[in-house]
Design a protein around this motif. Structure first.
Motif, PDB file in Angstrom:
ATOM      1  N   ILE A   1       3.007  54.555   9.048  1.00 62.86           N
ATOM      2  CA  ILE A   1       2.996  53.396   8.168  1.00 62.86           C
ATOM      3  C   ILE A   1       4.384  53.258   7.559  1.00 62.86           C
ATOM      4  CG2 ILE A   1       2.070  52.450   6.019  1.00 62.86           C
ATOM      5  CD1 ILE A   1      -0.590  53.751   6.725  1.00 62.86           C
ATOM      6  N   THR A   2       4.989  52.088   7.714  1.00 64.62           N
ATOM      7  CA  THR A   2       6.320  51.857   7.182  1.00 64.62           C
ATOM      8  C   THR A   2       6.272  50.807   6.078  1.00 64.62           C
ATOM      9  OG1 THR A   2       6.809  50.207   8.883  1.00 64.62           O
ATOM     10  CG2 THR A   2       7.457  52.483   9.339  1.00 64.62           C
ATOM     11  N   VAL A   3       7.094  51.015   5.076  1.00 66.94           N
ATOM     12  CA  VAL A   3       7.221  50.081   3.965  1.00 66.94           C
ATOM     13  C   VAL A   3       8.694  49.714   3.865  1.00 66.94           C
ATOM     14  CG1 VAL A   3       6.830  49.678   1.512  1.00 66.94           C
ATOM     15  CG2 VAL A   3       5.310  51.228   2.782  1.00 66.94           C
ATOM     16  N   GLN A   4       8.991  48.467   4.112  1.00 64.29           N
ATOM     17  CA  GLN A   4      10.375  48.030   4.067  1.00 64.29           C
ATOM     18  C   GLN A   4      10.939  48.114   2.646  1.00 64.29           C
ATOM     19  OE1 GLN A   4      12.129  47.277   6.877  1.00 64.29           O
ATOM     20  NE2 GLN A   4      10.237  47.774   8.005  1.00 64.29           N
ATOM     21  N   ALA A   5      12.247  48.243   2.550  1.00 65.42           N
ATOM     22  CA  ALA A   5      12.902  48.264   1.237  1.00 65.42           C
ATOM     23  C   ALA A   5      12.555  46.988   0.490  1.00 65.42           C
ATOM     24  CB  ALA A   5      14.411  48.390   1.405  1.00 65.42           C
ATOM     25  N   GLY A   6      12.162  47.126  -0.757  1.00 66.80           N
ATOM     26  CA  GLY A   6      11.815  45.981  -1.592  1.00 66.80           C
ATOM     27  C   GLY A   6      10.400  45.490  -1.453  1.00 66.80           C
ATOM     28  N   ALA A   7       9.603  46.108  -0.548  1.00 65.91           N
ATOM     29  CA  ALA A   7       8.238  45.621  -0.303  1.00 65.91           C
ATOM     30  C   ALA A   7       7.208  46.223  -1.260  1.00 65.91           C
ATOM     31  CB  ALA A   7       7.834  45.920   1.127  1.00 65.91           C
TER      32      ALA A   7
END
Length: 223
Positions: free
Chosen positions: A209-215
């Protein structure tokens, strides 16, 4: 008491913004009405991911400077998870533990902009609808409700449970316990709620699971 934007930024600069050091992932089990969020207790109520290869572990998070009453993660987060269905990113003050001092809250995965306030008045009780102008939800979406301060949560709804949206119009929607099921009877209790959409991530095998910067946003503007 309400705070202005500068006050909200100050709160996020210290306190909660510094306390949350790690992000984890918790499951969403499809057993309505027991599809519960991690909750707002001192410990997370739902099951945190475990195992896998690479083995699951909470990841450290760095927060950007607050602005506009919000503060977001400053870099990409990548969390390895074993097979399963995951619904929530969880906030922690430590890399391990759920004994009552480490858990600080959660965010629905893939919630996006579909969140807001809803009202159930006398007309809504008759129609089993929740009124929320331009709510952005679609039939089949999963949605979670939270109580608003000292307001009364509408009858028939359970705080923290995940429901299926049905009967959606631009400004109103109904909810069901199962996809395509009957609308939940809102009984006789009017009230107000805050809602958020959750779009679970489902893995049949090892995944990430990835969370982009600022998300991932700590938001003090919603209340």
């Amino acid at each position: 008491m309400p705070f202005n934007v500068a006050g909200k930024n100050d709160a996020l600069s210290g306190g909660i913004g510094n306390a949350i050091t790690h992000i984890g992932v918790n499951t969403l089990v499809t057993a309505p009405p027991g599809d519960t969020s991690p909750g707002l207790g001192t410990t997370a109520a739902s099951t945190e991911a475990t195992g896998g290869s690479p083995v699951y572990a909470r990841v450290a998070v760095t927060w950007a400077a607050p602005a506009g009453g919000q503060r977001s993660n400053s870099g990409l987060l990548a969390i390895d998870v074993p097979p399963g269905q995951y619904g929530f990113l969880t906030y922690w003050t430590a890399s391990t533990g759920n004994s009552g001092t480490q858990y600080r809250g959660f965010a629905p995965i893939n919630g996006g902009a579909a969140r807001g306030f809803g009202v159930v008045d006398a007309a809504d009780l008759t129609a089993n609808t929740i009124t929320s102008p331009a709510h952005g939800l679609a039939n089949g979406d999963r949605v979670i409700f939270y109580n608003i301060f000292t307001e009364t949560i509408p009858g028939g709804l359970v705080e923290g449970a995940a429901y299926y949206v049905m009967g959606a119009t631009t400004d109103t929607f109904q909810v069901a316990l199962t996809s395509g099921g009957a609308a939940v009877d809102l009984a006789t209790t009017q009230g107000e709620v805050f809602f958020e959409r959750v779009v679970p991530e489902v893995f049949g095998s090892q995944g990430q699971i990835t969370v982009q910067a600022g998300a991932l946003v700590l938001d003090s503007t919603a209340f």
